[in-house]
Design a protein around this motif. Structure first.
Motif, mmCIF file in Angstrom:
data_model
loop_
_atom_site.group_PDB
_atom_site.id
_atom_site.type_symbol
_atom_site.label_atom_id
_atom_site.label_comp_id
_atom_site.label_asym_id
_atom_site.label_seq_id
_atom_site.Cartn_x
_atom_site.Cartn_y
_atom_site.Cartn_z
ATOM 1 N N LYS A 1 0.955 -1.135 0.033
ATOM 2 C CA LYS A 1 -0.038 -0.057 0.028
ATOM 3 C C LYS A 1 0.989 1.350 0.024
ATOM 4 N N LEU A 2 1.033 1.953 -0.963
ATOM 5 C CA LEU A 2 1.612 3.341 -1.162
ATOM 6 C C LEU A 2 0.827 4.266 -0.415
ATOM 7 N N LEU A 3 1.305 4.790 0.846
ATOM 8 C CA LEU A 3 0.815 5.605 1.844
ATOM 9 C C LEU A 3 0.926 7.052 1.095
ATOM 10 N N PHE A 4 2.072 7.589 0.651
ATOM 11 C CA PHE A 4 2.290 8.779 0.181
ATOM 12 C C PHE A 4 3.325 8.681 -0.814
ATOM 13 N N GLY A 5 3.156 9.895 -1.889
ATOM 14 C CA GLY A 5 4.326 9.919 -2.934
ATOM 15 C C GLY A 5 3.892 9.232 -4.139
ATOM 16 N N THR A 6 4.905 9.230 -5.060
ATOM 17 C CA THR A 6 4.808 8.814 -6.369
ATOM 18 C C THR A 6 5.889 7.962 -6.690
ATOM 19 N N MET A 7 5.797 6.738 -7.272
ATOM 20 C CA MET A 7 6.525 5.641 -7.431
ATOM 21 C C MET A 7 6.477 5.019 -8.839
ATOM 22 N N HIS A 8 7.566 4.574 -9.258
ATOM 23 C CA HIS A 8 7.383 3.672 -10.374
ATOM 24 C C HIS A 8 7.483 2.310 -10.175
ATOM 25 N N ILE A 9 6.712 1.507 -10.515
ATOM 26 C CA ILE A 9 6.822 0.086 -10.238
ATOM 27 C C ILE A 9 6.842 -0.769 -11.497
ATOM 28 N N LYS A 10 7.983 -1.781 -11.632
ATOM 29 C CA LYS A 10 8.297 -2.502 -12.647
ATOM 30 C C LYS A 10 8.271 -4.016 -12.298
ATOM 31 N N ALA A 11 7.486 -4.882 -12.912
ATOM 32 C CA ALA A 11 7.266 -6.193 -12.091
ATOM 33 C C ALA A 11 7.099 -7.151 -13.131
ATOM 34 N N TYR A 12 7.598 -8.405 -12.923
ATOM 35 C CA TYR A 12 7.563 -9.324 -13.781
ATOM 36 C C TYR A 12 7.062 -10.756 -13.145
ATOM 37 N N ASP A 13 6.699 -11.721 -13.886
ATOM 38 C CA ASP A 13 6.373 -13.057 -13.569
ATOM 39 C C ASP A 13 7.212 -14.105 -14.496
ATOM 40 N N TRP A 14 7.490 -15.432 -13.971
ATOM 41 C CA TRP A 14 8.187 -15.998 -14.741
ATOM 42 C C TRP A 14 7.277 -16.746 -15.817
ATOM 43 N N VAL A 15 8.046 -17.247 -16.896
ATOM 44 C CA VAL A 15 7.243 -17.980 -18.056
ATOM 45 C C VAL A 15 7.907 -19.368 -17.804
ATOM 46 N N ASP A 16 7.100 -20.275 -17.246
ATOM 47 C CA ASP A 16 7.766 -21.395 -16.961
ATOM 48 C C ASP A 16 7.944 -22.388 -18.134
ATOM 49 N N ASN A 17 7.322 -22.351 -19.143
ATOM 50 C CA ASN A 17 7.356 -23.444 -20.105
ATOM 51 C C ASN A 17 8.490 -22.969 -21.083
ATOM 52 N N ILE A 18 9.396 -21.996 -20.893
ATOM 53 C CA ILE A 18 10.241 -21.875 -21.949
ATOM 54 C C ILE A 18 11.640 -21.372 -20.987
ATOM 55 N N ALA A 19 12.689 -22.107 -21.158
ATOM 56 C CA ALA A 19 14.196 -21.884 -20.709
ATOM 57 C C ALA A 19 15.116 -21.300 -21.588
ATOM 58 N N SER A 20 16.157 -20.579 -21.081
ATOM 59 C CA SER A 20 17.036 -20.305 -21.837
ATOM 60 C C SER A 20 17.971 -21.468 -22.042
ATOM 61 N N SER A 21 18.375 -21.806 -23.602
ATOM 62 C CA SER A 21 19.420 -22.644 -23.754
ATOM 63 C C SER A 21 20.864 -22.219 -24.615
ATOM 64 N N SER A 22 20.724 -20.850 -24.909
ATOM 65 C CA SER A 22 21.670 -20.121 -25.605
ATOM 66 C C SER A 22 22.352 -19.191 -24.610
ATOM 67 N N ALA A 23 23.843 -18.722 -25.004
ATOM 68 C CA ALA A 23 24.256 -17.622 -24.348
ATOM 69 C C ALA A 23 23.963 -16.343 -24.871
ATOM 70 N N PRO A 24 24.253 -15.330 -23.778
ATOM 71 C CA PRO A 24 23.645 -14.023 -24.575
ATOM 72 C C PRO A 24 24.507 -13.521 -25.528
ATOM 73 N N LYS A 25 23.952 -12.725 -26.490
ATOM 74 C CA LYS A 25 24.736 -12.140 -27.634
ATOM 75 C C LYS A 25 25.572 -11.048 -27.144
ATOM 76 N N SER A 26 26.648 -11.183 -27.602
ATOM 77 C CA SER A 26 27.845 -10.350 -27.054
ATOM 78 C C SER A 26 27.959 -8.894 -27.702
ATOM 79 N N ASP A 27 26.963 -8.740 -28.707
ATOM 80 C CA ASP A 27 26.983 -7.521 -29.352
ATOM 81 C C ASP A 27 25.787 -6.572 -28.612
ATOM 82 N N SER A 28 25.172 -6.911 -27.731
ATOM 83 C CA SER A 28 24.010 -6.215 -27.524
ATOM 84 C C SER A 28 24.360 -4.936 -26.827
ATOM 85 N N SER A 29 23.888 -3.757 -27.328
ATOM 86 C CA SER A 29 24.168 -2.360 -26.732
ATOM 87 C C SER A 29 23.626 -2.139 -25.495
#
Length: 275
Positions: A120-148
């Protein structure tokens, strides 16, 4: 003048009683609602509504906090501005506390394993960013090294990443309704960024407990396009650009350097805890 003073004193007593009643009512409701719950067990719909209704009606006056408290003064420092936590109550079933965030204060992206959480936000202004897991897909590769968009190098990244779907990405200004997150839904991993001085009343059921595996884990986000597994074809929807915005890869990290959350005495209306 005497009559006016007496009337003023009666009003003050009624106000104090109201404040105590509100926070005590919250505690009593938590005892009832979480009594038969445990890790991963969500309270029933009636209990959820009961807690939500109480919290929706609460203000900063009910817990004795205000925007001019010294905790909100930002001092020049590297990293994150210091965040203050006021402990109200805790048992093995639930905890109640208040986070005080100064302007630009950040609670980095973190999880709430097997918990149901009311904020419960009692006072003020706040930015909230929230995620939930996607359970049926998992990463199987390494990150791209050229991502800026990723600050760290490919060598510094690990394979401990999972795909997550963005659930919330908005500014909230008090007064606003209570937000609720669940063990697997509602934005279980979230980040708070204070735009102004903010106070957030939090109820966790059950609370964090390292011994029982409920550890507060922090995350770093990677853009959806940073991983080249081609899993986007398995995601719902046909708009590839929307997928890039709605999904991200979350990497487990240690507690961010410079993050300081310190405890301070709670001086609001007293809660009478029961055995």
């Amino acid at each position: 003048m005497g009559m006016e003073k007496m009337a003023g004193e009666r009003k003050k007593r009624r106000t104090r009683h109201k404040r105590v009643a509100a926070v005590q009512k919250l505690y009593d409701a938590c005892r009832d609602v979480f009594a038969n719950c445990g890790p991963g067990v969500v309270p029933d719909a009636q209990g959820i509504e009961r807690l939500k209704d109480i919290l929706n009606g609460m203000t900063e006056h009910d817990v004795g906090v205000r925007p001019n408290m010294p905790y909100f003064k930002v001092k020049e420092t590297e990293g994150f501005p210091k965040i203050t936590y006021l402990h109200l109550s805790e048992c093995d079933k639930f905890s109640i506390g208040i986070f005080l965030l100064p302007p630009t204060g950040v609670l980095p992206l973190h999880n709430h394993p097997q918990m149901t959480v009311f904020s419960k936000l009692l006072f003020g202004t706040m930015h909230i960013k929230a995620y939930d897991w996607v359970d049926n897909i998992a990463s199987s590769s390494a990150p791209k090294s050229d991502s800026s968009e990723c600050e760290e190098t490919a060598e510094e990244k690990t394979d401990s990443v999972r795909l997550a779907k963005l659930k919330v990405n908005s500014d909230f200004t008090a007064p606003c309704n209570t937000s609720i997150l669940y063990p697997t839904d509602g934005g279980n991993m979230h980040c708070f960024t204070a735009i102004t001085s903010c106070a957030v009343l939090d109820v966790l059921g059950p609370p964090y407990c390292d011994a029982e595996g409920r550890h507060c884990q922090y995350y770093r986000t990677h853009p959806f396009t940073s991983f080249s597994a081609g899993d986007n074809k398995q995601l719902p929807g046909d708009d590839e650009k929307a997928k890039e915005l709605d999904y991200a890869w979350l990497e487990e990290i240690d507690k961010p350097a410079g993050l300081s959350v310190v405890g301070a005495p709670y001086n609001g209306p007293r809660i009478v805890e029961k055995e």
